[in-house]
Design a protein around this motif. Structure first.
Motif, PDB file in Angstrom:
ATOM      1  N   HIS A  82       0.793  -1.227   0.000  1.00 25.39           N
ATOM      2  CA  HIS A  82       0.000   0.000   0.000  1.00 25.39           C
ATOM      3  C   HIS A  82       0.827   1.279   0.000  1.00 25.39           C
ATOM      4  O   HIS A  82       0.363   2.303  -0.484  1.00 25.39           O
ATOM      5  N   VAL A  83       2.038   1.245   0.572  1.00 23.47           N
ATOM      6  CA  VAL A  83       2.857   2.462   0.654  1.00 23.47           C
ATOM      7  C   VAL A  83       4.268   2.210   0.126  1.00 23.47           C
ATOM      8  O   VAL A  83       4.776   1.094   0.203  1.00 23.47           O
ATOM      9  N   ALA A  84       4.862   3.283  -0.411  1.00 25.82           N
ATOM     10  CA  ALA A  84       6.230   3.201  -0.940  1.00 25.82           C
ATOM     11  C   ALA A  84       6.869   4.592  -0.846  1.00 25.82           C
ATOM     12  O   ALA A  84       6.169   5.605  -0.860  1.00 25.82           O
ATOM     13  N   PRO A  85       8.202   4.636  -0.774  1.00 31.91           N
ATOM     14  CA  PRO A  85       8.874   5.925  -0.716  1.00 31.91           C
ATOM     15  C   PRO A  85       9.134   6.498  -2.106  1.00 31.91           C
ATOM     16  O   PRO A  85       9.335   5.759  -3.071  1.00 31.91           O
ATOM     17  N   VAL A  86       9.113   7.818  -2.198  1.00 30.48           N
ATOM     18  CA  VAL A  86       9.530   8.541  -3.398  1.00 30.48           C
ATOM     19  C   VAL A  86      10.503   9.636  -2.967  1.00 30.48           C
ATOM     20  O   VAL A  86      10.430  10.132  -1.839  1.00 30.48           O
ATOM     21  N   VAL A  87      11.400   9.988  -3.858  1.00 33.76           N
ATOM     22  CA  VAL A  87      12.325  11.080  -3.576  1.00 33.76           C
ATOM     23  C   VAL A  87      11.584  12.394  -3.816  1.00 33.76           C
ATOM     24  O   VAL A  87      11.086  12.649  -4.916  1.00 33.76           O
ATOM     25  N   ALA A  88      11.497  13.220  -2.774  1.00 29.49           N
ATOM     26  CA  ALA A  88      10.822  14.508  -2.878  1.00 29.49           C
ATOM     27  C   ALA A  88      11.817  15.640  -3.136  1.00 29.49           C
ATOM     28  O   ALA A  88      11.461  16.647  -3.744  1.00 29.49           O
ATOM     29  N   THR A 116       5.561  11.502   7.775  1.00 24.57           N
ATOM     30  CA  THR A 116       5.443  10.858   6.466  1.00 24.57           C
ATOM     31  C   THR A 116       6.747  10.926   5.667  1.00 24.57           C
ATOM     32  O   THR A 116       6.813  10.395   4.561  1.00 24.57           O
ATOM     33  N   SER A 117       7.739  11.600   6.218  1.00 21.15           N
ATOM     34  CA  SER A 117       8.977  11.802   5.464  1.00 21.15           C
ATOM     35  C   SER A 117      10.211  11.540   6.316  1.00 21.15           C
ATOM     36  O   SER A 117      10.154  11.523   7.547  1.00 21.15           O
ATOM     37  N   LEU A 118      11.313  11.375   5.613  1.00 16.93           N
ATOM     38  CA  LEU A 118      12.601  11.120   6.233  1.00 16.93           C
ATOM     39  C   LEU A 118      13.646  11.889   5.448  1.00 16.93           C
ATOM     40  O   LEU A 118      13.715  11.763   4.219  1.00 16.93           O
ATOM     41  N   SER A 119      14.431  12.694   6.137  1.00 20.94           N
ATOM     42  CA  SER A 119      15.548  13.386   5.503  1.00 20.94           C
ATOM     43  C   SER A 119      16.815  12.605   5.829  1.00 20.94           C
ATOM     44  O   SER A 119      17.190  12.472   6.995  1.00 20.94           O
ATOM     45  N   ILE A 120      17.426  12.051   4.773  1.00 19.26           N
ATOM     46  CA  ILE A 120      18.637  11.259   4.932  1.00 19.26           C
ATOM     47  C   ILE A 120      19.830  12.116   4.521  1.00 19.26           C
ATOM     48  O   ILE A 120      19.939  12.512   3.354  1.00 19.26           O
ATOM     49  N   GLY A 121      20.696  12.398   5.489  1.00 14.95           N
ATOM     50  CA  GLY A 121      21.937  13.092   5.180  1.00 14.95           C
ATOM     51  C   GLY A 121      22.900  12.129   4.524  1.00 14.95           C
ATOM     52  O   GLY A 121      22.815  10.910   4.726  1.00 14.95           O
ATOM     53  N   HIS A 122      23.782  12.673   3.698  1.00 11.28           N
ATOM     54  CA  HIS A 122      24.749  11.809   3.033  1.00 11.28           C
ATOM     55  C   HIS A 122      26.102  12.497   2.899  1.00 11.28           C
ATOM     56  O   HIS A 122      26.189  13.722   2.905  1.00 11.28           O
ATOM     57  N   ARG A 123      27.123  11.643   2.812  1.00 16.25           N
ATOM     58  CA  ARG A 123      28.480  12.096   2.514  1.00 16.25           C
ATOM     59  C   ARG A 123      29.137  11.044   1.632  1.00 16.25           C
ATOM     60  O   ARG A 123      28.981   9.849   1.876  1.00 16.25           O
ATOM     61  N   ILE A 124      29.847  11.505   0.622  1.00 12.33           N
ATOM     62  CA  ILE A 124      30.661  10.621  -0.203  1.00 12.33           C
ATOM     63  C   ILE A 124      32.103  10.985   0.103  1.00 12.33           C
ATOM     64  O   ILE A 124      32.510  12.139  -0.069  1.00 12.33           O
ATOM     65  N   VAL A 125      32.847  10.005   0.615  1.00 12.57           N
ATOM     66  CA  VAL A 125      34.241  10.229   1.012  1.00 12.57           C
ATOM     67  C   VAL A 125      35.129   9.180   0.360  1.00 12.57           C
ATOM     68  O   VAL A 125      34.653   8.157  -0.119  1.00 12.57           O
ATOM     69  N   GLY A 137      25.225  16.516   1.715  1.00 13.18           N
ATOM     70  CA  GLY A 137      23.890  17.071   1.495  1.00 13.18           C
ATOM     71  C   GLY A 137      22.842  16.160   2.082  1.00 13.18           C
ATOM     72  O   GLY A 137      23.100  15.460   3.072  1.00 13.18           O
ATOM     73  N   ASN A 138      21.656  16.147   1.460  1.00 13.77           N
ATOM     74  CA  ASN A 138      20.589  15.284   1.940  1.00 13.77           C
ATOM     75  C   ASN A 138      19.585  14.975   0.842  1.00 13.77           C
ATOM     76  O   ASN A 138      19.536  15.664  -0.180  1.00 13.77           O
ATOM     77  N   VAL A 139      18.816  13.944   1.093  1.00  6.89           N
ATOM     78  CA  VAL A 139      17.717  13.545   0.223  1.00  6.89           C
ATOM     79  C   VAL A 139      16.500  13.375   1.117  1.00  6.89           C
ATOM     80  O   VAL A 139      16.590  12.786   2.193  1.00  6.89           O
ATOM     81  N   VAL A 140      15.367  13.915   0.681  1.00  8.19           N
ATOM     82  CA  VAL A 140      14.119  13.776   1.425  1.00  8.19           C
ATOM     83  C   VAL A 140      13.269  12.717   0.742  1.00  8.19           C
ATOM     84  O   VAL A 140      12.987  12.814  -0.455  1.00  8.19           O
ATOM     85  N   LEU A 141      12.909  11.701   1.510  1.00  6.95           N
ATOM     86  CA  LEU A 141      12.006  10.656   1.031  1.00  6.95           C
ATOM     87  C   LEU A 141      10.644  10.869   1.683  1.00  6.95           C
ATOM     88  O   LEU A 141      10.572  11.145   2.883  1.00  6.95           O
ATOM     89  N   VAL A 142       9.586  10.736   0.894  1.00  6.15           N
ATOM     90  CA  VAL A 142       8.221  10.818   1.408  1.00  6.15           C
ATOM     91  C   VAL A 142       7.539   9.505   1.070  1.00  6.15           C
ATOM     92  O   VAL A 142       7.635   9.024  -0.066  1.00  6.15           O
ATOM     93  N   TRP A 143       6.880   8.924   2.054  1.00  8.63           N
ATOM     94  CA  TRP A 143       6.120   7.693   1.813  1.00  8.63           C
ATOM     95  C   TRP A 143       4.733   8.086   1.350  1.00  8.63           C
ATOM     96  O   TRP A 143       4.103   8.994   1.914  1.00  8.63           O
ATOM     97  N   ILE A 144       4.273   7.434   0.285  1.00  6.92           N
ATOM     98  CA  ILE A 144       2.961   7.753  -0.283  1.00  6.92           C
ATOM     99  C   ILE A 144       2.127   6.487  -0.425  1.00  6.92           C
ATOM    100  O   ILE A 144       2.659   5.379  -0.518  1.00  6.92           O
ATOM    101  N   HIS A 145       0.810   6.678  -0.452  1.00  6.68           N
ATOM    102  CA  HIS A 145      -0.114   5.589  -0.779  1.00  6.68           C
ATOM    103  C   HIS A 145       0.041   5.321  -2.269  1.00  6.68           C
ATOM    104  O   HIS A 145      -0.040   6.244  -3.084  1.00  6.68           O
ATOM    105  N   ARG A 146       0.255   4.080  -2.610  1.00  7.41           N
ATOM    106  CA  ARG A 146       0.489   3.718  -4.014  1.00  7.41           C
ATOM    107  C   ARG A 146      -0.692   4.066  -4.916  1.00  7.41           C
ATOM    108  O   ARG A 146      -0.493   4.454  -6.064  1.00  7.41           O
ATOM    109  N   GLU A 147      -1.909   3.915  -4.422  1.00  2.96           N
ATOM    110  CA  GLU A 147      -3.094   4.151  -5.258  1.00  2.96           C
ATOM    111  C   GLU A 147      -3.447   5.627  -5.382  1.00  2.96           C
ATOM    112  O   GLU A 147      -3.831   6.074  -6.454  1.00  2.96           O
TER     113      GLU A 147
END
Length: 165
Positions: A82-88, A116-125, A137-147
């Motif tokens: 029923h739910v899945a994450p998308v990059v916002a 409903t969302s998660l901000s994931i910080g990231h580093r490439i080293v 930086g960061n990427v924000v993921l939001v979980w949404i209802h698939r339908e």
């Protein structure tokens, strides 16, 4: 036929304000939160662009790979029928070019845990030079209802994994 004149900019004498001072390589600061995952990746020849360094779009691919490797560690991979994450949103600070050959570590950590969302910080080293910070930086993921496409509550396995530590 006379060629048009090409305008050039006079940089002035050496040391003038038009000269750009060399930038010191960026070095990473400790992550503000414990890492969700640290993923080793090899730079591939195909990742390079005409300037012989990793193309900026490939940085997003490296981050995507790390997020997916984290999500497969979660029950249900962080989603269900029923739910899945998308990059916002994605925010990348390109700190220095990545050259080939090179080994990298992509580190992900929780910046913000919402309803409903998660901000994931990231580093490439650099894997062999952890003092070499290539990107943060960061990427924000939001979980949404698939339908319906409407925001949905974070699945419990995601919330638990982000709250652990």
């Amino acid at each position: 036929m006379k060629q048009p004149a090409i305008a050039t900019q006079d940089r002035g004498p050496a040391g003038s304000q038009n000269d750009t001072a060399p930038q010191a390589p960026a070095t990473p600061e400790p992550a503000p939160n414990p890492a969700l995952i640290r993923v080793p990746l090899s730079v591939r020849w195909r990742d390079l662009d005409a300037f012989n360094h990793v193309n900026n779009s490939k940085f997003l691919s490296y981050l995507e790979e790390a997020r997916l490797r984290w999500m497969v560690t979660l029950p249900g991979h962080g989603m269900d029928d029923h739910v899945a994450p998308v990059v916002a949103a994605a925010h990348l600070n390109y700190r220095r070019p990545i050259e080939w050959p090179n080994e990298l570590d992509v580190e992900l950590f929780v910046e913000r845990l919402g309803t409903t969302s998660l901000s994931i910080g990231h580093r490439i080293v650099g894997a062999n030079d952890p003092g070499a910070l290539y990107c943060d930086g960061n990427v924000v993921l939001v979980w949404i209802h698939r339908e319906t496409g409407q925001p949905a509550a974070l699945p419990e396995p995601v919330r638990s994994a982000c709250s652990a530590g």
